[in-house]
Design an enzyme around this catalytic site. Sequence first.
Site, PDB file in Angstrom:
ATOM      1  N   MET A 106       9.506  31.425  25.162  1.00  0.00           N
ATOM      2  CA  MET A 106      10.142  30.352  26.111  1.00  0.00           C
ATOM      3  C   MET A 106      11.598  29.956  25.255  1.00  0.00           C
ATOM      4  SD  MET A 106       6.838  28.381  23.270  1.00  0.00           S
ATOM      5  CE  MET A 106       7.105  29.474  22.097  1.00  0.00           C
ATOM      6  N   LYS A 119       0.700  21.991  27.007  1.00  0.00           N
ATOM      7  CA  LYS A 119       1.765  20.226  26.502  1.00  0.00           C
ATOM      8  C   LYS A 119       3.056  20.945  28.256  1.00  0.00           C
ATOM      9  CE  LYS A 119       1.038  21.707  21.904  1.00  0.00           C
ATOM     10  NZ  LYS A 119      -0.007  22.858  22.257  1.00  0.00           N
ATOM     11  N   ASP A 123      -5.039  25.930  28.128  1.00  0.00           N
ATOM     12  CA  ASP A 123      -3.480  25.271  28.313  1.00  0.00           C
ATOM     13  C   ASP A 123      -2.984  26.019  29.965  1.00  0.00           C
ATOM     14  OD1 ASP A 123      -3.514  25.277  25.076  1.00  0.00           O
ATOM     15  OD2 ASP A 123      -2.147  27.600  25.127  1.00  0.00           O
TER      16      ASP A 123
END
Length: 466
Positions: free
Chosen positions: A384, A270, A248
């Site tokens: 997040m 992502k 990641d």
Amino acid sequence: MKLFPLFADLQDRHVLVVGGGNVAARKAQSLLEAGAQVAVGAPALDTALAELAAAGRLTHLRGSFEPAWLDGAWLVIAATDDRAVNAAVHAAAQARQVFCNVVDDPQLSSFQVPSIVDRSPLMVAISSSGVAPVLARRLRERIEALLDHALGPLAELAARYRTRIRSALPELGARRRFYDWLLDGPVASLLRSRQADAAEAILNQALAQPQVSSAGRVVLVGAGPGDPGLLTLKALRALNEADVILYDRLVSQAVLSLARRDAERIEVGKRLGENHEATQARIHALMAEHARAGQHVVRLKGGDAFIFGRGGEELEYLREQDVPYEVVPGITAALACAAYAGIPLTHRDHAQSVRLVTAHCREDEDALDWDGLARGQQTLAFYMGVKQLDLLSQRLIAHGRAAGTPVALVENGSRPEQRVISGTLGELPALAQRHSVQAPALLIVGEVAGLARTLHWYGRHLTAEG
């Protein structure tokens, strides 16, 4: 080469230890584990040695050292704090041609006791020739981290099946490939998971087939928040065994640098504005593709794979595709960031529970239990949430959380560039804007967050005042 390395078979052989203290006790215990018949000579024994003597596990030679104690001994260890006694033991051993080790005195020693990594029957010994024992100990710690505890049972299994393996695979090249499969494949994975019967069944199936299975596997590994020192031993081993690493965006370069040098590295993180579902589908496809090609795939995720890391979805896909997998947990951001900011997530005076919350979910933020989140006596850790600080502050205050509730933003938690910004819930958006907080950052809400002002110990600490 100053010393000739060897492994001594002391099973049922007479060995002498001179000394009755805790150092002698440690040496005697190791010799007993090796199957030696141990005699300990000393005027008196410490508690541990006395208990072993009372249990009949060793013989106590009571009194001051006598050369006759060495009669019939294969080797001797002197572990007293009297150098004159140690020198006498050394001289008597030399006269009888008996190997002698004097603890912490290489000049009086004819052999050294190494630092040991024990994965019996596999043994690794490290020696500095007696001149730098601390260095040997440090190297042992590093090797301990690399060698899986399943290696012992794996070596025992290989020994039991050695004749069958030679019979089934008489050609040397095929046999070597089989042992590679045995060490790297599903047998080792099952032993690591304490499934010895299943491991043996897989081995029997493989021996009944003319070709070695080339099936690969996937290991979901939690990389932690960034500090490579927070990797687990299993995570480090997985990185050193990997053929392919799918990592990641938030996995730190310091962690990646610990991986096997020739492993293929593929970034699959992502990014804002991308179609995350398409990216996840690509991750699924890559895991299955490489595993079916017989490769060991490490799916490396920041933090822990099962805390807002879509690890569950990835396991569901691997199960559907019949791809073998295992999971190595990582230290999740809430634990690491709070610890590195000096914030206890629970505290008997302030918080009796912790809630881990993601600011990104499949539905809109109204799906969150705002009434429950706004209750006191709990700590909230928002993942997040950098882009949602206005919303988080407004909703929590609107549902009853006091505007003066302490908060802390931990940016780049556990990394060299870590910053901790302390303030209150009401001033949270302005606080983040003033200090230009960027992801990755974890938001901690609750009375315990205020403790960062006095307990912080790592990186920079900032407040609304500056």
